[in-house]
Design an enzyme around this catalytic site. Structure first.
Site, PDB file in Angstrom:
ATOM      1  N   LYS A 272       0.858  -1.196   0.000  1.00  0.00           N
ATOM      2  CA  LYS A 272       0.000   0.000   0.000  1.00  0.00           C
ATOM      3  C   LYS A 272       0.886   1.234   0.000  1.00  0.00           C
ATOM      4  O   LYS A 272       1.705   1.414   0.897  1.00  0.00           O
ATOM      5  CB  LYS A 272      -0.914   0.005   1.227  1.00  0.00           C
ATOM      6  CG  LYS A 272      -1.681   1.322   1.423  1.00  0.00           C
ATOM      7  CD  LYS A 272      -2.640   1.291   2.610  1.00  0.00           C
ATOM      8  CE  LYS A 272      -3.269   2.666   2.856  1.00  0.00           C
ATOM      9  NZ  LYS A 272      -4.175   2.688   4.035  1.00  0.00           N
ATOM     10  N   ASP A 277      -2.701  10.324   3.173  1.00  0.00           N
ATOM     11  CA  ASP A 277      -4.093   9.914   3.348  1.00  0.00           C
ATOM     12  C   ASP A 277      -4.849  10.968   4.156  1.00  0.00           C
ATOM     13  O   ASP A 277      -4.768  10.997   5.379  1.00  0.00           O
ATOM     14  CB  ASP A 277      -4.141   8.548   4.068  1.00  0.00           C
ATOM     15  CG  ASP A 277      -5.570   8.035   4.223  1.00  0.00           C
ATOM     16  OD1 ASP A 277      -6.487   8.626   3.609  1.00  0.00           O
ATOM     17  OD2 ASP A 277      -5.752   7.031   4.950  1.00  0.00           O
ATOM     18  N   LYS A 284     -10.309  13.084   7.389  1.00  0.00           N
ATOM     19  CA  LYS A 284      -9.861  12.725   8.741  1.00  0.00           C
ATOM     20  C   LYS A 284      -9.830  13.978   9.615  1.00  0.00           C
ATOM     21  O   LYS A 284      -9.535  15.063   9.124  1.00  0.00           O
ATOM     22  CB  LYS A 284      -8.433  12.165   8.685  1.00  0.00           C
ATOM     23  CG  LYS A 284      -8.315  10.754   8.134  1.00  0.00           C
ATOM     24  CD  LYS A 284      -6.863  10.294   8.205  1.00  0.00           C
ATOM     25  CE  LYS A 284      -6.688   8.906   7.613  1.00  0.00           C
ATOM     26  NZ  LYS A 284      -7.376   7.834   8.363  1.00  0.00           N
ATOM     27  N   ASP A 295       1.503   6.479   5.251  1.00  0.00           N
ATOM     28  CA  ASP A 295       0.561   5.513   4.687  1.00  0.00           C
ATOM     29  C   ASP A 295       1.086   4.807   3.438  1.00  0.00           C
ATOM     30  O   ASP A 295       0.377   4.023   2.811  1.00  0.00           O
ATOM     31  CB  ASP A 295      -0.769   6.231   4.403  1.00  0.00           C
ATOM     32  CG  ASP A 295      -1.975   5.353   4.631  1.00  0.00           C
ATOM     33  OD1 ASP A 295      -1.855   4.333   5.337  1.00  0.00           O
ATOM     34  OD2 ASP A 295      -3.051   5.685   4.086  1.00  0.00           O
ATOM     35  N   ASP A 354     -12.218   7.037   3.192  1.00  0.00           N
ATOM     36  CA  ASP A 354     -11.026   6.834   4.024  1.00  0.00           C
ATOM     37  C   ASP A 354     -10.613   5.353   4.068  1.00  0.00           C
ATOM     38  O   ASP A 354      -9.551   5.022   4.577  1.00  0.00           O
ATOM     39  CB  ASP A 354     -11.290   7.371   5.438  1.00  0.00           C
ATOM     40  CG  ASP A 354     -10.011   7.619   6.220  1.00  0.00           C
ATOM     41  OD1 ASP A 354      -8.925   7.566   5.611  1.00  0.00           O
ATOM     42  OD2 ASP A 354     -10.107   7.853   7.438  1.00  0.00           O
ATOM     43  N   GLU A 356      -9.398   3.621   1.746  1.00  0.00           N
ATOM     44  CA  GLU A 356      -8.820   3.673   0.397  1.00  0.00           C
ATOM     45  C   GLU A 356      -7.744   2.616   0.169  1.00  0.00           C
ATOM     46  O   GLU A 356      -7.522   2.193  -0.966  1.00  0.00           O
ATOM     47  CB  GLU A 356      -8.241   5.076   0.131  1.00  0.00           C
ATOM     48  CG  GLU A 356      -6.816   5.325   0.658  1.00  0.00           C
ATOM     49  CD  GLU A 356      -6.671   5.243   2.166  1.00  0.00           C
ATOM     50  OE1 GLU A 356      -7.705   5.366   2.863  1.00  0.00           O
ATOM     51  OE2 GLU A 356      -5.546   5.037   2.656  1.00  0.00           O
ATOM     52  N   ARG A 358      -7.486  -0.563   0.868  1.00  0.00           N
ATOM     53  CA  ARG A 358      -7.961  -1.845   0.323  1.00  0.00           C
ATOM     54  C   ARG A 358      -8.312  -1.728  -1.151  1.00  0.00           C
ATOM     55  O   ARG A 358      -8.261  -2.707  -1.886  1.00  0.00           O
ATOM     56  CB  ARG A 358      -9.140  -2.343   1.165  1.00  0.00           C
ATOM     57  CG  ARG A 358     -10.299  -1.400   1.191  1.00  0.00           C
ATOM     58  CD  ARG A 358     -11.249  -1.653   2.345  1.00  0.00           C
ATOM     59  NE  ARG A 358     -10.713  -1.183   3.634  1.00  0.00           N
ATOM     60  CZ  ARG A 358     -11.330  -1.350   4.800  1.00  0.00           C
ATOM     61  NH1 ARG A 358     -12.481  -1.998   4.870  1.00  0.00           N
ATOM     62  NH2 ARG A 358     -10.797  -0.882   5.908  1.00  0.00           N
TER      63      ARG A 358
END
Ligand code: BES
Ligand code: MN
Ligand code: ZN
Length: 508
Positions: A272, A277, A284, A295, A354, A356, A358
């Site tokens: 990932k 993010d 967030k 991230d 959020d 994202e 996956r």
């Protein structure tokens, strides 16, 4: 750059700035641990100093003593190994690793450092070399910044030359173990650098460029190819395209391959790589956003593992897939309730922008699976739920094959990285049912780490072995230096994945 070698020379004669020795905790206070190799007068002096300092010999206790009689090094660094006697030679590898790291951290500015800790076998020697290397890390804050007119360029940060003193030093196993620690250490430091890099400087394209540059500079043959945003749309990668569409820094999938001619099998690593993010439209709160440059730590770990596998010459074909995107809110951003179609044709309803990670990984797993590797491991700062379940230092390991999941956990244990097996109950799949698409990408809060993995499993073809490693906590150390880790990016996963890949080469 930091380097590490091994010698059988006498520790007291090493022309170094600092010499690291161990201390143990005995009923009569701290005493020197085996392996120091120092002459009697040095030992007597150090014993007196340790007594005066009221040293205990406990783990992470470090004392520096200058001008020790009979020792050529400017100072002797005494690092605690915990409970023991002056004769004890066998210590837990974690203890050795962390004692070496703490010691080297205390003399980071030095040019040459000797390390004379107990190394009764090649594994102990590996742990010492690994910890010593890991403890030297410093993020070079000036390096990624553009040069400024009228200001002298900052001197680049350079690590020390580390020399580990060990009676095993002449043997091939010992030399190989230390050489491996050097390659692994440099790769892990690269992963740490990528994680620590500010997100205005590290975005999908610049990440791809950094990978190309590092691969080109490497002594090993690593091939790199990049899918840009057009290629991603054309290739039907709706997951990563959707995540990246809100940003003016478009997404990329970088494929990095090491394909030796003597390969005993092929494996795929998927990382990932959300370079920042924000949460997207499901923004967030500021407290949750502040660390989100981390991230992309999964992608960094994958890139560094491919590099290390290539540079150590592991006889396995290793392909890394870095799923790079920036998750931003904007007029072009993805909406909660959008439906996208993934690389394998599965339609997905976005419920929370959020979630994202996956989405980018789903596409990455599909791409990896197309080459039918022997197995796929993905690694990701995927869920806050991982930290609720396992804390800051222990990764969650899930998968579709219990024996393989156990191998991943065992590789983490051997690497000194915390990991624990977690289940993927079949009943969780129902949480992802939606009337609007083939699948929704999230369930409710309960078991959030597991439902995220359950979602990923959808993209693993039937019969293919897969494991998922959630490193939301261990990837980034918000507090001060601890054990092998500096503050900030830890490079978690590189050591585990390298060990796992090596294990594949020697499998029965
Ligand atoms: N990148 C975060 C997970 C994360 C949190 C990593 C803290 C490191 C530290 C991920 O993209 C995320 O936001 N996950 C959500 C998922 C939820 C919306 C289903 C989470 O865990 O809250
Ligand atoms: Mn997120
Ligand atoms: Zn994320």
């Amino acid at each position: 750059m930091t380097s590490v070698t091994v010698t059988t020379k006498t520790s007291a004669d090493l022309p170094v700035d600092a010499l690291v020795v161990g201390s143990v905790r005995t009923p009569d206070g701290a005493d020197l641990a085996a392996g120091h190799g120092l002459p009697r007068k040095a030992v007597v002096h150090l014993q007196a100093v340790l007594a005066d300092l009221e040293a205990t010999g406990k783990a992470e206790e470090v004392h520096r003593v200058v001008a020790v009689p009979g020792v050529k090094a400017t100072s002797v660094v005494v690092t605690g190994l915990g409970e023991g006697t002056t004769r004890r030679t066998a210590f837990e590898h974690t203890v050795l690793r962390e004692a070496a790291a703490s010691a080297l951290r205390s003399v980071r500015g030095k040019k040459a450092v000797g390390v004379a800790l107990p190394t009764p076998d090649a594994e102990s020697l590996s742990a010492v070399a690994d910890g010593a290397f890991a403890g030297c890390y410093v993020y070079d804050k000036a390096a990624p910044l553009p040069a400024r007119k009228g200001r002298p360029a900052a001197t680049p940060v350079t690590g020390p030359k580390i020399v580990v003193v060990s009676g095993l030093g002449q043997g091939k196993a010992a030399k190989d173990a230390v050489a491996r620690a050097g390659v692994l250490g440099a790769a892990r430091d690269w992963a740490r650098d990528l994680v620590n890099m500010p997100p205005n400087l590290l975005y999908p394209q610049s990440f791809a460029d950094a990978v190309k540059k590092r691969a080109a500079e490497s002594s090993a043959k690593i091939t790199v190819s990049v899918l840009d945003e057009k290629a991603l749309v054309k290739g039907g990668f709706g997951g990563i395209t959707g995540v990246g569409q809100g940003s003016s820094n478009p997404p990329r999938i970088v494929t990095m391959s090491w394909s030796p001619s003597n390969a005993k099998g092929s494996v795929a690593l998927v990382g990932k790589g959300i370079t920042f993010d924000t949460g997207g439209l499901n923004l967030k709160p500021s407290t949750g956003m502040v660390t989100m440059k981390c991230d992309m730590a999964g992608a960094a770990a994958v890139a560094a593992t491919v590099l290390a596998a290539a540079e150590t010459g592991v006889p396995v074909a290793v392909t890394g897939y870095l799923c790079l995107a920036e998750n931003m809110p904007s007029g072009t951003a993805q909406r909660p309730s959008d439906v996208v179609v993934m690389r394998n044709g599965t339609s997905v309803e976005i419920l929370d922008t959020d979630a994202e990670g996956r989405m980018v990984l789903g596409d990455g797993i599909c791409l990896a699976a197309e080459k039918t590797p022997d197995w796929i491991v993905d690694i990701a700062t995927l869920t806050g739920a991982q930290m609720i379940a396992l804390g800051d230092d222990t990764a969650g390991v899930m998968g579709n094959d219990d024996a393989f999941r156990a191998k991943v956990v065992a590789a983490a244990d051997a690497a000194g990285e915390g990991a624990w097996p977690m289940p993927l109950p079949a009943a969780l799949r129902a949480k992802l049912d939606t009337p609007t698409a083939d699948i929704a990408h999230k369930g409710d809060r309960a078991g959030g780490m597991l439902t995220a993995a359950k979602f990923l499993e959808e993209f693993v073809p039937e019969g293919m072995t897969w494991a998922h490693v959630d490193i939301a906590g261990p990837a980034f150390n918000e507090k001060g230096p601890k054990g092998r880790n500096p503050k900030g990016g830890t490079g978690f996963g590189v050591s585990t994945l390298l060990g796992l890949v090596e294990g594949h080469a020697t499998r029965a």
